[in-house]
Design a protein around this motif. Structure first.
Motif, PDB file in Angstrom:
ATOM      1  N   GLU A 184      10.526 -25.072 -29.930  1.00 34.52           N
ATOM      2  CA  GLU A 184       9.103 -25.198 -30.051  1.00 34.52           C
ATOM      3  C   GLU A 184       8.773 -24.759 -29.418  1.00 34.52           C
ATOM      4  OE1 GLU A 184      11.588 -27.739 -32.572  1.00 34.52           O
ATOM      5  OE2 GLU A 184      10.906 -27.621 -31.318  1.00 34.52           O
ATOM      6  N   ALA A 209      -4.355 -27.451 -35.499  1.00 36.39           N
ATOM      7  CA  ALA A 209      -3.362 -26.681 -36.426  1.00 36.39           C
ATOM      8  C   ALA A 209      -2.023 -27.560 -36.115  1.00 36.39           C
ATOM      9  CB  ALA A 209      -3.519 -25.387 -35.828  1.00 36.39           C
ATOM     10  N   THR A 210      -2.124 -27.520 -34.456  1.00 35.06           N
ATOM     11  CA  THR A 210      -0.723 -28.328 -33.923  1.00 35.06           C
ATOM     12  C   THR A 210      -0.566 -29.616 -34.692  1.00 35.06           C
ATOM     13  OG1 THR A 210      -0.602 -26.694 -32.293  1.00 35.06           O
ATOM     14  CG2 THR A 210       1.095 -28.082 -32.337  1.00 35.06           C
ATOM     15  N   GLU A 266       0.395 -30.042 -38.403  1.00 31.65           N
ATOM     16  CA  GLU A 266       1.597 -30.176 -39.455  1.00 31.65           C
ATOM     17  C   GLU A 266       2.086 -31.401 -38.882  1.00 31.65           C
ATOM     18  OE1 GLU A 266       3.145 -26.708 -37.447  1.00 31.65           O
ATOM     19  OE2 GLU A 266       1.473 -24.740 -38.046  1.00 31.65           O
ATOM     20  N   ARG A 267       2.081 -31.329 -38.341  1.00 32.17           N
ATOM     21  CA  ARG A 267       2.930 -32.620 -38.003  1.00 32.17           C
ATOM     22  C   ARG A 267       2.979 -34.578 -37.657  1.00 32.17           C
ATOM     23  NH1 ARG A 267       3.696 -28.066 -35.038  1.00 32.17           N
ATOM     24  NH2 ARG A 267       5.802 -27.655 -34.361  1.00 32.17           N
TER      25      ARG A 267
END
Length: 299
Positions: free
Chosen positions: A10, A88-89, A92-93
């Protein structure tokens, strides 16, 4: 939290998508091992109420771990591309609402810019600015109750060293002014991308009340002068700061410190006593020109 963390694949995919290549100039070595992130978060002993200041979040490896353990994370990132991509990273999580990204130089951060106020400093610090960043943030953020930082192992050893150690010096004393520090483990090079050629070390610290009776700037002047010529006795090493060797000796005797001692043997409390003695009755607080030049040195 396990599913949210970034692994080697990743990390590289994200870097490629952003067109990011780690640079030595910014001291960038990205952690790509989830177990190391878990270890750092666990060692930081965060509470669910803590507000974390993270310096150099990079691609977000440690940030994601911190968001799972704290109430809020202030991520201070100098690289504009990484700063822009981090929300944004995270989105997503993890809960991006718990994240505030500051595109800024950590050495220029001011307390009023971070709200809510940070209670912990937890970071994988860029090797080239680790000590100045820690000391600046401790001075600027009185709300900090402690922290855990990952730095070059050699730097970690200096930060936690005590009087009498061969590596005890300016960073050791100045960190001791703000906090009690201890070594919290070693981190191997293999958990980073790119792989550094040195080991890293974890330093944990808990804030404490500074020694009473002396101003921080005045104490740090003494520390700087004492270690600028660490092989010399304090009588000689502090001569330029005090305005002569005889006056340095008078100040040292007043502070209860042997003029024949060396800086590497003194506690932060003894350095504070020297600074207080230099401005006490009979001395008038007058320093030499060389002593005044140290007034701008905060680190």
């Amino acid at each position: 939290m396990a599913d949210a963390l970034l692994g080697p694949a990743e990390i590289r995919e994200l870097a490629a998508r952003l067109g990011v290549a780690p640079t030595k100039k910014l001291g960038q070595n990205f952690v790509h091992d989830p177990n190391t992130v878990r270890r750092i978060v666990a060692a930081a002993a965060l509470t669910s109420d803590d507000v974390v200041c993270e310096v150099g979040p990079g691609l977000g490896s440690l940030t994601l771990g911190l968001l799972g353990a704290a109430a809020h994370v202030h991520a201070v990132e100098l690289d504009p591309v990484l700063a822009a991509a981090l929300p944004a990273t995270v989105a997503e999580r993890a809960d991006v609402g718990k994240l505030t990204v500051h595109h800024a130089d950590a050495l220029r951060v001011r307390a009023g810019e971070l709200a809510p106020a940070p209670t912990m400093l937890v970071a994988n610090l860029p090797y080239n600015v680790a000590v100045p960043v820690v000391l600046h943030l401790l001075a600027e953020l009185p709300s900090l109750r402690g922290g855990l930082v990952m730095v070059q192992k050699e730097v970690a050893d200096r930060l936690v060293a005590g009087p009498g150690s061969k590596v005890y010096g300016v960073p050791s004393v100045k960190l001791a002014w703000y906090a009690e520090a201890r070594a919290a483990g070693k981190v191997p090079p293999a958990v980073f991308w790119p792989v550094p050629n040195v080991d890293s070390g974890l330093v944990a610290f808990a804030a404490r009340t500074p020694p009473a009776g002396a101003d921080r700037r005045a104490v740090f002047q003494v520390v700087d002068a004492a270690f600028a010529q660490r092989r010399k006795t304090l009588r000689a090493a502090l001569a330029g700061w005090a305005g002569g060797a005889d006056r340095a000796e008078q100040v040292l005797v007043t502070a209860g410190v042997s003029p024949q001692a060396r800086g590497e043997s003194l506690t932060v409390g003894q350095f504070a006593a020297i600074a207080a003695a230099a401005t006490g009755p009979g001395y008038g607080g007058k320093l030499s020109a060389s002593g005044r030049r140290h007034e701008e040195v905060d680190l």
